[in-house]
Each structure stands twice: as C-alpha cells, then as structure tokens.
Design a protein around this motif. Structure first.
Motif, mmCIF file in Angstrom:
data_model
loop_
_atom_site.group_PDB
_atom_site.id
_atom_site.type_symbol
_atom_site.label_atom_id
_atom_site.label_comp_id
_atom_site.label_asym_id
_atom_site.label_seq_id
_atom_site.Cartn_x
_atom_site.Cartn_y
_atom_site.Cartn_z
ATOM 1 N N GLN A 13 7.321 113.552 -7.593
ATOM 2 C CA GLN A 13 7.948 113.427 -8.752
ATOM 3 C C GLN A 13 6.972 113.432 -10.108
ATOM 4 O OE1 GLN A 13 9.832 109.405 -9.789
ATOM 5 N NE2 GLN A 13 11.802 110.494 -10.223
ATOM 6 N N ASP A 20 13.281 118.274 -10.301
ATOM 7 C CA ASP A 20 14.125 117.704 -9.591
ATOM 8 C C ASP A 20 14.621 118.659 -8.427
ATOM 9 O OD1 ASP A 20 14.353 114.666 -9.992
ATOM 10 O OD2 ASP A 20 14.995 115.608 -12.224
ATOM 11 N N PRO A 100 18.804 113.495 -10.601
ATOM 12 C CA PRO A 100 17.215 112.755 -10.330
ATOM 13 C C PRO A 100 17.042 112.625 -8.815
ATOM 14 C CG PRO A 100 18.659 111.186 -11.290
ATOM 15 C CD PRO A 100 19.143 112.644 -11.578
ATOM 16 N N LEU A 103 16.449 107.075 -8.386
ATOM 17 C CA LEU A 103 17.210 106.273 -9.434
ATOM 18 C C LEU A 103 16.399 104.974 -9.369
ATOM 19 C CD1 LEU A 103 20.729 107.107 -9.716
ATOM 20 C CD2 LEU A 103 18.815 107.545 -11.509
ATOM 21 N N ASP A 202 15.587 107.142 -14.314
ATOM 22 C CA ASP A 202 14.843 107.931 -13.527
ATOM 23 C C ASP A 202 13.233 107.903 -14.141
ATOM 24 O OD1 ASP A 202 15.593 109.784 -15.634
ATOM 25 O OD2 ASP A 202 15.166 111.423 -14.280
#
Length: 366
Positions: A13, A20, A100, A103, A202
């Motif tokens: 991330q 994503d 996302p 979460l 997110d």
C-alpha cells in the motif's frame, strides 16, 4: 489475517504509483501479499504494468519500515482491519475494481447488513434539507437500513445524527487516519457512532490530511452501499463525484429535487435532468424503487380494531376491499393519485397494520 501478511499488505500500500487495482492483480498472480514481496526482479518485470520505475520502489526499505510503524499504531490502538480477501470486508465493495485493499475500522458494527444506503450532499445544508433528512431516515427506520456517510459538515452529519436518533446503525467513512477526527466540532459524536456503528478508512495514521482525500474517500461511500441518495448539492461538489462513482459501479443513485433557482438544488436537479439519478421525494419512493419490503420481524405491528384513516387512506382501503389485491400502479390509477403519493400512503397504512405488501409490488388489506 496474520501479522506478517498485514505487514506485507501495508508495504504494498505504501509503494508509490502502485494503486489498489494493481496490487489486486499482483496478489491474484502470486496468491498472497507476502509472496508478491518475495518475488525477484526478473519475475516482476514480466508482468504488464510493472516497469523499472515501479520495480525500484519494491525493494526500498523505507516502505517496509513505514509499514512497521503503521502496524505498531494498529496494534497499540486495537484497530480492526480487513483486506478485500476477507469475509468481513464489505461485500458490495469487493466488486469494485478500485476498492481499497485494506480497511481500518473503529467501532462495534460489522458490514454484514444487507440494506445499506449512502446519504450525501452539501456541507451547507438548508433547514429544509435537514428536515427532509430527519423525516426520510425516520420513515426508513422500520426497514432497519445501515446509513453510510462521510462525517462532514451539513448533510453528512445530519444523516448520522438522524440514524442515531432512530436507533439505526451508521458508518462514517473518513478522509484521514483513525488517529484524528475532522471536523473537530464533531468529536462529540464519536462515541455514539462507535457504539452504534463504526468509523472506517483506508488512510494511515501518518497520511497527510489533504482535500484530495475526500475524493478518494468517496469511492468507499459509493461502493459499499446498495444505493446513494443525494439530498442537496450545489452545481459542483463532492456529492456529485460520489454519485458519478456510484453510477460507474452500476449502483442506484437517487436525488431529491428542488426549486430551479435554489443554489443548493442545482446539483440534484442536474443529476435528474441528465438521468444520472432517479427522482425521489420521500422514503416511500426509495422503498418502491429498490423493491424493499417491510419485514414484520423488524417492526411488528398489531392491527387495531379501530384504525383512524385519513380521506386518501379511506379511498385506497375501499378500493382494496372491492378488488382484494392489486399492483401499486393500478391502485394509483383507479384511485386517481400519483404513484409516488400512493406509495407513501401505503407505507403509512402498512405501519398501521391496515395493508400488507405482496410479491410483484401488490398490496392487500390485512
């Protein structure tokens, strides 16, 4: 999810220029986030969309170190989390390509509830808009929907408060990490929302607070709900972006119309005019268009021996007494009333225990 896999998700991330959608493709190819990070350069270079520029970031230690710090925050503050592969991830959001990968959640509510609507609109909500939201949510309460919004000024916080007042669950989707609350004036609603719903995001605790965060946040609001309702909106605004995103996800979008000259109605009127939203004027319209039915176990009613009916209810009651059962549109036709009005009247009659809904949008006397 195990701790090492969460760390791998966080690392992915944090890698710049890897969104994503790309991360989901990588995990689909190599099965887990950790296995993606374990790949050699040669293996990654063979994949479409992974060039030398992106590849360099895969092996920079700073992203793994940043992931370790965020992992500490999650553990120290008992933050709940889920990935798009987990069962407790919002089901509808799983079907959004740019949903996302992670979460983060704080609160008591899960995402298993089936009836879920997003209510969005202007931060400069009018008194008329506030009154509409309160009545709208109150009328929906027998169906026990979960109300989603963005915890911002105006329509958002009014929707959350209305849900809390009616004993409904509510989800606040934040445009920042769970280490802060914006706007600060809404801090007094934090505990009630946590007790009767949840905050989700997110964003990391270390992410900078930026105006563009709100646009990124809106995809979650649009994606996790069955429908998005725009109450009031100026000609331009974030709620219109949410409506566009919801349309791109093939979700229902509804808008409340206003007078042509009202600045806070221009956005809603344009959505309706361009057929990007269906017009609604009440909760009954939404219930009819989504084909929701009131389940008796949610709000049982006892038929009274002497129910007080107004003039319009008596007309419908007499008609159904003659025909036995009939479809909504034909009830409206024979009773010489607009369909949207009959839908609202029938909802009130159902709550009084006078009528009950049947499959195919038919109604009969109880």
């Amino acid at each position: 999810m195990k701790e090492d896999e969460l760390h791998a998700f966080l690392t992915l991330q944090r890698i710049p220029n890897l969104g994503d959608t790309s991360i989901k493709r990588l995990i689909a190819r190599f099965e887990t986030a950790q296995q993606v990070l374990d790949q050699k350069k040669e293996s990654l270079l063979k994949l479409d969309g992974i060039g030398a520029f992106k590849l360099k970031a895969f092996f920079e230690k700073e992203h793994r170190l940043a992931a370790e710090e965020e992992l500490k925050f999650i553990q120290e503050h008992n933050i709940d989390y889920c990935s798009y592969k987990d069962q407790n991830y919002p089901e509808r959001l799983k079907h959004c390509i740019d949903g996302p990968i992670l979460l983060f959640k704080r609160g008591s509510k899960d995402f298993s509830q089936q009836r879920m609507i997003s209510i969005v609109g202007t931060r400069k909500v009018t008194n008329h808009g506030v009154d509409f939201i309160k009545q709208f949510v109150e009328d929906l309460a027998p169906l026990n929907p979960l109300v989603v919004s963005g915890f911002a000024y105006g329509v958002d916080i009014t929707a959350h408060r209305a849900a809390l007042d009616q004993g409904l669950d509510t989800i606040a989707v934040l445009a920042h990490g769970l280490n802060q609350i914006y706007p600060k004036v809404h801090a007094k609603y934090v505990k009630p929302v946590e007790a009767q719903g949840a905050f989700i995001t997110d964003f990391w605790s270390s992410d900078a607070f930026d105006r563009t965060n709100f646009l990124r946040r809106n995809r979650i609001i649009a994606g996790m709900s069955e429908a998005t309702v725009v109450i009031e909106s100026a000609e331009k605004g974030g709620s219109l972006v949410t409506a566009d995103i919801a349309n791109s996800y093939n979700r229902d979008v509804f808008a409340v119309p206003g007078r042509p000259g009202d600045a806070q109605s221009l956005g809603c009127n344009n959505l309706i005019k361009t057929q990007k939203a269906q017009l609604i004027t009440s909760a009954a319209d939404l219930i009819y268009l989504l084909n929701w039915q009131i389940e008796e176990e949610l709000k049982p009613v006892q038929k009274q021996l002497f129910v007080e009916l107004n003039a319009e209810e008596k007309v419908i009651c007499n008609f159904l007494s003659d025909v036995g059962k009939e479809q909504l549109d034909l009830i409206a036709l024979h009773c010489k009333m607009p369909t949207f009005k009959v839908a609202s009247i029938l909802l009130n009659m159902e709550l009084k225990g006078v009528v009950r809904p049947l499959p195919g949008k038919q109604f009969e006397l109880t």
